[in-house]
Design a protein around this motif. Structure first.
Motif, PDB file in Angstrom:
ATOM      1  N   VAL A  30       0.134  -5.697   5.982  1.00 12.02           N
ATOM      2  CA  VAL A  30       0.601  -5.273   4.669  1.00 12.02           C
ATOM      3  C   VAL A  30       1.973  -4.617   4.819  1.00 12.02           C
ATOM      4  CG1 VAL A  30      -1.717  -4.912   3.748  1.00 12.02           C
ATOM      5  CG2 VAL A  30      -0.546  -3.025   4.912  1.00 12.02           C
ATOM      6  N   ILE A  31       2.652  -4.422   3.704  1.00 15.75           N
ATOM      7  CA  ILE A  31       3.834  -3.575   3.669  1.00 15.75           C
ATOM      8  C   ILE A  31       3.386  -2.220   3.127  1.00 15.75           C
ATOM      9  CG2 ILE A  31       4.533  -4.507   1.407  1.00 15.75           C
ATOM     10  CD1 ILE A  31       7.443  -3.941   2.246  1.00 15.75           C
ATOM     11  N   ALA A  32       3.793  -1.145   3.799  1.00 13.61           N
ATOM     12  CA  ALA A  32       3.303   0.186   3.446  1.00 13.61           C
ATOM     13  C   ALA A  32       4.451   1.130   3.140  1.00 13.61           C
ATOM     14  CB  ALA A  32       2.443   0.754   4.571  1.00 13.61           C
ATOM     15  N   VAL A  33       4.196   2.010   2.183  1.00 12.82           N
ATOM     16  CA  VAL A  33       5.114   3.091   1.846  1.00 12.82           C
ATOM     17  C   VAL A  33       4.368   4.392   2.128  1.00 12.82           C
ATOM     18  CG1 VAL A  33       6.499   4.173   0.036  1.00 12.82           C
ATOM     19  CG2 VAL A  33       6.150   1.687   0.020  1.00 12.82           C
ATOM     20  N   SER A  34       4.771   5.095   3.180  1.00 11.50           N
ATOM     21  CA  SER A  34       4.164   6.377   3.526  1.00 11.50           C
ATOM     22  C   SER A  34       4.935   7.470   2.790  1.00 11.50           C
ATOM     23  CB  SER A  34       4.210   6.594   5.040  1.00 11.50           C
ATOM     24  OG  SER A  34       3.482   7.739   5.417  1.00 11.50           O
ATOM     25  N   PHE A  73      -3.346   2.178  -3.729  1.00  9.79           N
ATOM     26  CA  PHE A  73      -3.108   3.581  -3.430  1.00  9.79           C
ATOM     27  C   PHE A  73      -4.147   4.002  -2.398  1.00  9.79           C
ATOM     28  CE2 PHE A  73      -1.777   4.136  -8.146  1.00  9.79           C
ATOM     29  CZ  PHE A  73      -0.517   3.603  -7.868  1.00  9.79           C
ATOM     30  N   ALA A  74      -3.724   4.721  -1.371  1.00 14.29           N
ATOM     31  CA  ALA A  74      -4.649   5.156  -0.331  1.00 14.29           C
ATOM     32  C   ALA A  74      -4.186   6.482   0.238  1.00 14.29           C
ATOM     33  CB  ALA A  74      -4.755   4.111   0.787  1.00 14.29           C
ATOM     34  N   GLY A  75      -5.136   7.247   0.774  1.00 14.87           N
ATOM     35  CA  GLY A  75      -4.797   8.501   1.418  1.00 14.87           C
ATOM     36  C   GLY A  75      -6.043   9.164   1.940  1.00 14.87           C
ATOM     37  N   ILE A  87       0.834  -1.191   0.000  1.00 14.52           N
ATOM     38  CA  ILE A  87       0.000   0.000   0.000  1.00 14.52           C
ATOM     39  C   ILE A  87       0.874   1.249   0.000  1.00 14.52           C
ATOM     40  CG2 ILE A  87      -0.291  -0.185   2.510  1.00 14.52           C
ATOM     41  CD1 ILE A  87      -2.944   1.269   2.231  1.00 14.52           C
ATOM     42  N   PHE A  88       0.580   2.141  -0.927  1.00 19.33           N
ATOM     43  CA  PHE A  88       1.164   3.483  -0.919  1.00 19.33           C
ATOM     44  C   PHE A  88       0.192   4.383  -0.175  1.00 19.33           C
ATOM     45  CE2 PHE A  88       3.056   1.561  -4.655  1.00 19.33           C
ATOM     46  CZ  PHE A  88       4.365   2.052  -4.659  1.00 19.33           C
ATOM     47  N   TYR A  89       0.669   5.060   0.880  1.00 15.95           N
ATOM     48  CA  TYR A  89      -0.216   5.952   1.630  1.00 15.95           C
ATOM     49  C   TYR A  89       0.244   7.393   1.448  1.00 15.95           C
ATOM     50  CZ  TYR A  89      -3.755   7.411   4.835  1.00 15.95           C
ATOM     51  OH  TYR A  89      -4.885   7.997   5.334  1.00 15.95           O
ATOM     52  N   PHE A  90      -0.693   8.244   1.010  1.00 12.21           N
ATOM     53  CA  PHE A  90      -0.412   9.662   0.766  1.00 12.21           C
ATOM     54  C   PHE A  90      -1.087  10.488   1.858  1.00 12.21           C
ATOM     55  CE2 PHE A  90      -0.688   7.276  -3.192  1.00 12.21           C
ATOM     56  CZ  PHE A  90       0.566   7.509  -3.739  1.00 12.21           C
ATOM     57  N   LEU A 147      -0.246   4.874  10.579  1.00 14.63           N
ATOM     58  CA  LEU A 147       0.299   3.808   9.735  1.00 14.63           C
ATOM     59  C   LEU A 147       0.680   2.589  10.562  1.00 14.63           C
ATOM     60  CD1 LEU A 147       0.758   3.704   6.604  1.00 14.63           C
ATOM     61  CD2 LEU A 147       0.195   5.959   7.499  1.00 14.63           C
ATOM     62  N   ASN A 148       1.203   2.795  11.762  1.00 14.29           N
ATOM     63  CA  ASN A 148       1.472   1.655  12.639  1.00 14.29           C
ATOM     64  C   ASN A 148       0.203   0.849  12.875  1.00 14.29           C
ATOM     65  OD1 ASN A 148       4.233   1.562  13.220  1.00 14.29           O
ATOM     66  ND2 ASN A 148       4.083   3.069  14.859  1.00 14.29           N
ATOM     67  N   ASN A 149      -0.885   1.544  13.170  1.00 19.71           N
ATOM     68  CA  ASN A 149      -2.150   0.857  13.447  1.00 19.71           C
ATOM     69  C   ASN A 149      -2.703   0.164  12.211  1.00 19.71           C
ATOM     70  OD1 ASN A 149      -2.139   1.653  16.142  1.00 19.71           O
ATOM     71  ND2 ASN A 149      -3.300   3.520  15.745  1.00 19.71           N
TER      72      ASN A 149
END
Length: 318
Positions: free
Chosen positions: A100-104, A153-155, A69-72, A91-93
């Motif tokens: 998942v693996i996340a990219v903030s 993609f999420a934000g 997941i890409f988080y914007f 993002l921790n929560n």
């Protein structure tokens, strides 16, 4: 002391000498998780000296692939970063719940860096992450654990606006080996010239904040029907490059009805996706999940997003 040229409270002040005073989201916290469930680290990815904060469940097995997941982050394109306590805690929560693996994603902010810079920086991040598709990129976590067949993609707020734009850009530029399965729009920062729903009854100060932030972020905009702000006016709207969309709105949010309008119009369009859902949080404000991270509504929202991210995995096991 310099005179104030513009105030958009409670977010920022701009002075006549050009200085920008951000009133929220200025703190920086190091990677880490007090609960010990999630590990994180910062990775530089750009010649513009931008970084992203990566998140990975601590219990992940060697070479286990997880949805990516890409988080914007939100903040009207003007405030907050991936490194503030607000977004780091969120993002921790989310990563702990969704596994998942996340990219903030970090991006340069307006007004010093007006749009489309935030969009371009975000796309640069996506391309850098995509360079790990073959498993031999510079970042080991991405090589070992990112499932590029299940990308999201999420934000929230302006970050949801960015998420939509990244979905359109992916449809146009198609990154090899990357399948964007879904997009999550939380309280999306969209608008338009024609008032819909409860917008006509919006209090003056709230309306000025919604509209003032847009002109601050994008001073060369064509207005509130700019396709970057009113996406249903975009000729490319139906080309959104994913198969599933989840929109989350809040009952007391000034942009609530834009979320419903987005879903309605996407559903009527020639978009080739197969799942479109919307969920409303009753009696809640814009980005309540960031302001009140421990409430039942926030926890439920995180569980709902986690289910969306893992829905195909759950179906495969049934």
């Amino acid at each position: 002391m310099s005179e104030i040229a513009k105030e958009l409270l409670p977010m920022l002040r701009i002075y006549k000498d050009g200085r920008v005073e951000r009133l929220l989201g200025n703190d920086v916290v190091p990677p880490g998780d007090p609960k010990g469930i999630v590990q994180s680290k910062d990775v530089n990815y750009s010649e513009a000296n931008l970084s992203s904060r990566l998140y990975l469940p601590r219990h992940v097995k060697r070479n286990q692939k997880l949805p990516l997941i890409f988080y914007f982050h939100g903040g009207g394109f003007c405030i907050e970063t991936p490194f503030s306590s607000t977004y780091h805690n969120y993002l921790n929560n989310l990563v702990a719940e969704a596994n998942v693996i996340a990219v903030s994603v970090d991006y340069r902010r307006a007004p010093e860096h007006p749009l489309p810079i935030a969009y371009d920086d975000s796309w640069t991040t996506i391309k850098w992450v995509a360079s790990h598709v073959s498993g031999n990129g510079p970042e080991g976590w991405l090589n070992s654990h990112a499932d590029f067949g299940k990308v999201f993609f999420a934000g929230d707020s302006a970050g949801a606006n960015i998420s939509h734009q990244m979905g359109l850009r992916h449809a146009q530029e198609k990154l090899a080996g990357v399948n964007v399965e879904g997009i999550v729009l939380v309280h999306p920062y969209f608008w338009g010239t024609q008032r819909i729903g409860c917008e006509a009854k919006l209090k003056k100060k709230k309306k000025e904040l919604v509209e003032g932030l847009w002109y601050l972020a994008n001073p060369t905009t064509s207005g509130f029907d700019d396709p970057l702000f009113n996406p249903v006016r975009d000729p490319k709207f139906a080309s959104l490059g994913c198969s599933r969309v989840l929109v989350l709105v809040a009952e007391k949010d000034p942009v609530r009805d834009r979320g419903y309008y987005y879903c309605e119009q996407l559903g009527k369009s020639e978009w080739k996706g197969r799942q479109l859902e919307i969920m409303e949080a009753k009696n809640e404000l814009h980005v309540f999940h960031l302001l009140f991270p421990d409430t039942d509504n926030t926890k439920f929202m995180i569980r709902r997003i986690a289910f969306f991210l893992n829905q195909e995995l759950i179906r495969a096991k049934i």
